[in-house]
Each structure stands twice: as C-alpha cells, then as structure tokens.
Design an enzyme around this catalytic site. Structure first.
Site, PDB file in Angstrom:
ATOM      1  CE1 TYR A   1      -6.399  -7.992  -6.276  1.00 44.63           C
ATOM      2  CE2 TYR A   1      -6.283  -9.274  -4.254  1.00 44.63           C
ATOM      3  CZ  TYR A   1      -6.209  -8.062  -4.912  1.00 44.63           C
ATOM      4  OH  TYR A   1      -5.954  -6.905  -4.197  1.00 44.63           O
TER       5      TYR A   1
ATOM      6  NE  ARG B   1      -3.631  -2.186   2.747  1.00 46.39           N
ATOM      7  CZ  ARG B   1      -3.380  -3.314   3.407  1.00 46.39           C
ATOM      8  NH1 ARG B   1      -2.209  -3.478   3.990  1.00 46.39           N
ATOM      9  NH2 ARG B   1      -4.295  -4.272   3.488  1.00 46.39           N
TER      10      ARG B   1
ATOM     11  CG  HIS C   1      -6.195  -9.426   1.825  1.00 42.74           C
ATOM     12  ND1 HIS C   1      -6.311  -9.887   0.532  1.00 42.74           N
ATOM     13  CD2 HIS C   1      -5.999  -8.086   1.718  1.00 42.74           C
ATOM     14  CE1 HIS C   1      -6.193  -8.870  -0.304  1.00 42.74           C
ATOM     15  NE2 HIS C   1      -6.009  -7.771   0.392  1.00 42.74           N
TER      16      HIS C   1
ATOM     17  CE  LYS D   1      -7.820  -1.507   5.682  1.00 45.27           C
ATOM     18  NZ  LYS D   1      -8.470  -1.609   4.352  1.00 45.27           N
TER      19      LYS D   1
ATOM     20  CG  HIS E   1      -4.887   0.155  -3.674  1.00 40.51           C
ATOM     21  ND1 HIS E   1      -4.164   0.183  -2.499  1.00 40.51           N
ATOM     22  CD2 HIS E   1      -5.789  -0.840  -3.507  1.00 40.51           C
ATOM     23  CE1 HIS E   1      -4.612  -0.736  -1.675  1.00 40.51           C
ATOM     24  NE2 HIS E   1      -5.596  -1.370  -2.262  1.00 40.51           N
TER      25      HIS E   1
ATOM     26  NE  ARG F   1      -2.982  -4.059  -1.057  1.00 39.31           N
ATOM     27  CZ  ARG F   1      -2.512  -4.830  -0.077  1.00 39.31           C
ATOM     28  NH1 ARG F   1      -1.212  -4.981   0.078  1.00 39.31           N
ATOM     29  NH2 ARG F   1      -3.339  -5.459   0.749  1.00 39.31           N
TER      30      ARG F   1
END
Length: 348
Positions: free
Chosen positions: A330, A205, A321, A230, A295, A298
C-alpha cells in the site's frame, strides 16, 4: 466455488463460457486471461476456445485424455483426505486437488514414484508455458505439488528444489475518498448501505462480512470481531462511531437472528452474488465506470489509513496479514508523499 464451463458459439466464434456464482477474486483471475469478456446475453464470462483454455476448464475434446489412470485417482483422493485432516478450507482443497490432477494427468503414463524434478520443469515448459497459463496458476500447481510430495515416502522429487516463477508485482486498485463516498451514499436501502459501509470502514473481505453475527459487534469497545477469517485466524478491527449508529438503525429495522446480514429467508446468510449486485447498482447510481470489486473497498481503506498517518504495523493487524511485506504494497499506491513532489515541468 461452484462453476461450470462449456463450449458455445457466441457471435460467430467458438468460446469457452464459464458460469459461476459471483466471486470477485475469480473475476479478477479471469480478467488476467487473454480476451476474457463478460456477456450480458450469456450472463457469463467467456474466453477463446483455445487448447489452453479447453485444458484449463477441463474441456479437452478427447475425453479419454483427461481421465487419470487408477493410481492417480487413488493418489488424488488420498491427498484430498490429507488436506481435510489438516483443516484446509474447502476452496483450498478444491484448488489444490484440481491442480494436482492436472499435473498427474500430464504424467498419466508414468508411475508417481518415478516422477522427478526434471519432470516438473518439463511440465512447466510443455504445459503451463505452451498453453499460456498465468504465473498465479503456476504457483497454485507448485503449492499443490510441494505439499503432495511432502506427504509421500517413496519419491524421486526433491521438494526444496522446486522453483517458483518470478512473482508479478501488481499494485492494488484504490479509489479516492470522494469516489468511496459516492459509492457508500448511493443506496437509500439501509441494509445495502450498511453492508458496503462496513466493508470499507473495517477493511473486510467479502466472506468476512457475510460470516459476521450480531454478537460480533462489540458496541461497548467499538470493535468488530472477525472470527476464523483467512488462515483460520480470529482478529479485531476498530468500529467507527458513525458505522455504529448506522448498524443500530439497521438492526432495529431488520432484527437479524443468526447472521448479521441475512438473506431472503431468516437464518440464512446473505448471498455472495447478491452482495456483488449491491455494489454494481451503487456504481451505476454513482456513475463510476471503473471495474470496481468489493475488494477495492478493502484496498482503499488500507491506503487511506496509511495516508492519514496510521502505522503500517496497525494496518497489518487490522487487515489480518501474516507478513508485513503484504501490507507494504500500500505504500506504493499512497499519494500522500507523491503529492509533495514538484515536477520540473512547473519551472519551465
């Protein structure tokens, strides 16, 4: 994120003009709003000066109507303190308190203890839907309301019965490997090139890149250590040998001290907006006219890993995640399997 909004006349129309430092997620949210446009003249994003947008950006013409009564002010400050003690990020604290403020202002003539679930439904109907606010904004409101009312002892709200809007299923934006190569090769400046290459090669990120320190590059194990990302989690990502060589050349030339990528002055981190401009210039040089954000690199990294046969569980760990469902998105943009599907049109 620091921002300022005001109403201006632009090309003969009243517009809500929003000023803020470059922030790719904020730009993506703005793009979802109707008739949101970027102006080079204003050097800002602008939207129609509708009632919904005036409310969204705290520009209600009757200033008295946007000031919550004393009880609400006290409640909002107490909620802010609670979020701080729970170690929420500054951005989350700002988002949740602004969302709660919007809700409490709507019921400024009602005691907080008297608000019930029917009031939440009424708020959705007569504020969010009426002003055509997005489902993502509605979710932010719900997150704030649920968390806030969980902290109250005397309340008529049944938190578990507060429902959410049906989740929008938006596919991530993905570039081809050829497009990524054009972007990464666009800069002759080694610092600019290294920053973009590291974002793509490790699936970082924007904030994760800018928070890296020289000690976070483990050259012996070919790893990047991403600290307090995050969700306040540490994680590691594999570091390609090609990137390691680029990093060594960059380090010899710039000798960063505190941060891996420092700004104009030694010891200060590189500016978010400047990093966004680095990407913009690369897109211009590469003659890529898609609205690419950092982004996207990424997303492209994750999709290209999947297409090369990397297990989804490893991709989840690399990206940080919490849920495998987040990573599974994805699979819907990977073209590896689709390319093997033969169209019946070919047999006509």
């Amino acid at each position: 994120m620091n921002w300022k909004a005001e109403i201006k006349t632009h090309k003969g129309q009243k517009r809500v003009v929003v000023y803020f430092d470059y922030n790719s997620s904020a730009i993506e949210r703005l793009k979802q709003l109707e008739d949101a446009k970027w102006s080079k003249t204003l050097n800002a994003w602008h939207l129609p000066a509708t009632q919904g947008n005036r409310i969204r950006f705290n520009l209600e013409s009757d200033s008295s109507s946007i000031i919550p009564k004393e009880e609400a002010i006290i409640q909002i400050e107490e909620f802010r303190k609670y979020l701080k003690t729970k170690r929420y990020s500054l951005n989350t604290i700002k988002t949740y308190t602004e969302a709660l403020k919007s809700f409490l202002i709507f019921y400024r003539d009602k005691m907080v203890a008297e608000i019930d679930n029917k009031d939440v439904i009424n708020y959705h109907q007569n504020y969010i839907l009426k002003n055509n606010l997005s489902s993502s904004y509605q979710n932010q409101i719900i997150n704030a309301i649920k968390l806030y009312f969980k902290t109250l002892k005397n309340t008529n709200i049944v938190v578990d019965k507060i429902y959410r809007p049906k989740k929008e299923r938006l596919l991530p934006n993905v570039l081809s490997k050829e497009e990524v190569k054009l972007i990464l090769d666009a800069h002759a400046n080694i610092k600019h090139k290294t920053m973009l290459c590291l974002i793509y090669s490790c699936g970082l990120r924007r904030s994760e890149l800018l928070n890296l320190k020289p000690k976070d590059i483990d050259s012996k194990r070919n790893l990047v250590i991403i600290r307090q990302a995050k969700g306040k989690k540490d994680r590691i990502a594999p570091l390609s040998k090609a990137i390691l060589g680029l990093l060594r050349n960059y380090y010899k030339l710039y000798s960063p001290k505190e941060w891996l990528f420092e700004g104009q002055y030694a010891g200060t981190p590189y500016d978010e907006r400047s990093l966004g401009n680095v990407l913009k210039l690369a897109l211009k040089k590469a003659k890529i006219y898609k609205p690419v954000t950092l982004h996207w690199l990424r997303h492209s990294y994750a999709t290209h890993l999947l297409e090369s046969g990397t297990d989804l569980r490893y991709i989840q760990e690399i990206l940080g995640h919490n849920s495998s469902r987040t990573t599974e998105i994805y699979t819907h943009v990977s073209t590896k399997s689709l390319q093997n599907v033969k169209s019946p049109f070919d047999d006509l």
